[in-house]
Design an enzyme around this catalytic site. Structure first.
Site, mmCIF file in Angstrom:
data_model
loop_
_atom_site.group_PDB
_atom_site.id
_atom_site.type_symbol
_atom_site.label_atom_id
_atom_site.label_comp_id
_atom_site.label_asym_id
_atom_site.label_seq_id
_atom_site.Cartn_x
_atom_site.Cartn_y
_atom_site.Cartn_z
ATOM 1 N N ASN A 7 0.802 -1.090 -0.173
ATOM 2 C CA ASN A 7 -0.103 0.025 0.014
ATOM 3 C C ASN A 7 0.846 1.248 -0.119
ATOM 4 O O ASN A 7 1.350 1.577 0.980
ATOM 5 C CB ASN A 7 -0.836 -0.231 1.356
ATOM 6 C CG ASN A 7 -1.759 1.261 1.230
ATOM 7 O OD1 ASN A 7 -1.738 1.918 0.489
ATOM 8 N ND2 ASN A 7 -2.009 1.502 2.764
ATOM 9 N N TRP A 8 0.817 2.138 -1.141
ATOM 10 C CA TRP A 8 1.687 2.977 -1.385
ATOM 11 C C TRP A 8 1.208 4.345 -0.625
ATOM 12 O O TRP A 8 2.119 5.173 -0.555
ATOM 13 C CB TRP A 8 2.053 3.464 -2.882
ATOM 14 C CG TRP A 8 3.191 2.518 -3.229
ATOM 15 C CD1 TRP A 8 3.573 1.471 -2.594
ATOM 16 C CD2 TRP A 8 3.890 2.750 -4.616
ATOM 17 N NE1 TRP A 8 4.670 0.817 -3.463
ATOM 18 C CE2 TRP A 8 4.726 1.901 -4.876
ATOM 19 C CE3 TRP A 8 3.615 3.733 -5.669
ATOM 20 C CZ2 TRP A 8 5.632 1.723 -5.776
ATOM 21 C CZ3 TRP A 8 4.340 3.529 -7.119
ATOM 22 C CH2 TRP A 8 5.383 2.587 -7.038
ATOM 23 N N LYS A 9 0.105 4.415 -0.194
ATOM 24 C CA LYS A 9 -0.564 5.573 0.353
ATOM 25 C C LYS A 9 -0.167 6.808 -0.505
ATOM 26 O O LYS A 9 -0.006 6.762 -1.649
ATOM 27 C CB LYS A 9 -0.103 5.890 1.716
ATOM 28 C CG LYS A 9 -0.011 4.465 2.550
ATOM 29 C CD LYS A 9 0.201 4.758 4.014
ATOM 30 C CE LYS A 9 0.678 3.543 4.699
ATOM 31 N NZ LYS A 9 0.652 3.486 6.152
ATOM 32 N N HIS A 96 -9.560 1.059 5.350
ATOM 33 C CA HIS A 96 -8.183 1.263 6.069
ATOM 34 C C HIS A 96 -8.329 2.489 7.019
ATOM 35 O O HIS A 96 -9.232 3.367 6.993
ATOM 36 C CB HIS A 96 -7.312 2.105 4.937
ATOM 37 C CG HIS A 96 -5.850 1.827 5.432
ATOM 38 N ND1 HIS A 96 -5.314 2.918 6.362
ATOM 39 C CD2 HIS A 96 -4.825 1.150 5.239
ATOM 40 C CE1 HIS A 96 -4.074 2.672 6.569
ATOM 41 N NE2 HIS A 96 -3.683 1.582 5.949
ATOM 42 N N GLU A 165 -5.239 -4.917 10.625
ATOM 43 C CA GLU A 165 -4.367 -4.045 10.640
ATOM 44 C C GLU A 165 -4.637 -3.155 12.104
ATOM 45 O O GLU A 165 -5.471 -2.359 12.222
ATOM 46 C CB GLU A 165 -4.343 -2.831 9.851
ATOM 47 C CG GLU A 165 -3.929 -3.373 8.439
ATOM 48 C CD GLU A 165 -3.209 -2.352 7.314
ATOM 49 O OE1 GLU A 165 -2.075 -2.625 7.212
ATOM 50 O OE2 GLU A 165 -3.982 -1.368 7.234
ATOM 51 N N GLY A 171 2.895 2.005 10.984
ATOM 52 C CA GLY A 171 3.747 2.910 10.633
ATOM 53 C C GLY A 171 4.536 3.191 12.206
ATOM 54 O O GLY A 171 5.400 4.138 12.016
ATOM 55 N N SER A 208 3.603 -2.501 10.084
ATOM 56 C CA SER A 208 5.111 -2.557 10.710
ATOM 57 C C SER A 208 5.669 -3.728 10.006
ATOM 58 O O SER A 208 6.800 -4.008 10.651
ATOM 59 C CB SER A 208 5.559 -2.304 11.992
ATOM 60 O OG SER A 208 5.039 -0.858 12.332
ATOM 61 N N GLY A 230 4.921 1.148 4.660
ATOM 62 C CA GLY A 230 6.215 1.698 4.381
ATOM 63 C C GLY A 230 7.215 0.815 3.759
ATOM 64 O O GLY A 230 7.963 1.376 2.709
HETATM 65 C C1 PEP Z 1 -0.575 0.289 6.331
HETATM 66 O O1 PEP Z 1 -0.756 1.609 6.042
HETATM 67 O O2 PEP Z 1 -1.558 -0.236 5.706
HETATM 68 C C2 PEP Z 1 0.490 -0.093 6.745
HETATM 69 C C3 PEP Z 1 0.514 -1.352 7.055
HETATM 70 O O3 PEP Z 1 1.511 0.554 7.138
HETATM 71 P P1 PEP Z 1 3.014 0.052 7.668
HETATM 72 O O4 PEP Z 1 3.571 -1.163 6.784
HETATM 73 O O5 PEP Z 1 3.994 1.315 7.144
HETATM 74 O O6 PEP Z 1 2.701 -0.291 9.055
#
Ligand code: PEP
Length: 247
Positions: A7-9, A96, A165, A171, A208, A230
């Site tokens: 997921n690039w956001k 999300h 999540e 993050g 993460s 990330g």
């Molecule tokens: C996300 O935003 O869906 C996510 C899992 O981010 P990260 O891996 O950076 O925690």
């Protein structure tokens, strides 16, 4: 089948396709490639060009969200599943925590799921508890409610993936313990079996995930893959997760 979803956001411009080229090259030469799928959700601006570019390749392109109406409407800046599908998206994230915190509620999420499925997108439905809910031992109840309020038996479970999540983990570098995560994943699958009868859709973990902690996650056989934020913005970090998962 396992899933590695990046997921690039709010990240990426046309030339960021180089990152995906490297991931695609790794995938096409990986002896484990039949065991997993790679899906990337870039921002809306890149979906059409990336979908065309990766049309006959291994990476699938998805969206990060969709609007809760079918086809066209008068809502400024809204983008429907119909429009996403028309430019080549195969998947969409829905629910999300970023979007929940910006106002996406259960009613909107249910409509999003309904119209995404109607328009032939596969849905990655995100759920997760916040820090306070975890502290108050409400995690399992919160997750059950999030699932029951939105998913319905009449939805085609073959086109639904659930991503767990924990909000406190996104993050932050903080992750659940293996024991906690296994218990939670089993609980999620039990709730899903109740909704859909018999089988549960795939359940992913997100929060993460990186090349070193994935070794712990791979011990939890109930987890069907990962939603990676990330670490999906750098080809090496994303590839390391897959490599270490199968090591
Ligand atoms: C996300 O935003 O869906 C996510 C899992 O981010 P990260 O891996 O950076 O925690």
């Amino acid at each position: 089948m396992k899933y590695f979803i990046g997921n690039w956001k709010m990240f990426g411009v046309p030339k960021s396709v180089n990152i995906l080229n490297k991931i695609n090259l790794f995938y096409s030469e990986d002896k484990n490639r039949n065991k997993y799928r790679v899906i990337i959700t870039p921002p809306f601006t890149l979906i059409e060009s990336y979908s065309k570019y990766f049309k006959n390749k291994s990476i699938s392109i998805g969206a990060q969200n969709c609007y809760q109406k079918d086809q066209f409407s008068s809502n400024t800046a809204a983008i429907s599943s119909y429009m996403l599908r028309s430019v080549g998206a195969k998947y969409t994230l829905i629910g999300h925590s970023d979007n929940r915190s910006e106002g996406d509620n259960d009613t909107m999420l249910k409509d999003k799921v309904r119209y995404a499925l109607k328009n032939n997108l596969k849905v990655v439905f995100c759920i997760g508890e916040n820090k306070t809910e975890k502290k108050n031992k409400k995690t399992l109840n919160v997750l059950k409610r999030q699932l029951m309020k939105v998913l319905e038996k009449k939805f085609n479970k073959k086109n639904i993936i659930v991503a767990y999540e924990p909000i406190w983990s996104i993050g932050t570098g903080q992750i659940p313990t293996a024991n906690e995560l296994q218990k939670t994943t089993i609980h999620i699958k039990k709730v899903l079996k109740g909704i859909f009868k018999k089988n549960s859709p795939a359940v992913l973990y997100g929060g993460s995930v990186d090349g070193s902690n994935v070794k712990m996650f791979k011990e939890i056989k109930e987890i069907d893959g990962f939603l990676i934020g990330g670490a999906s913005k750098t080809s090496k970090k994303f590839i390391d997760i897959i490599k270490n998962y199968y090591r």
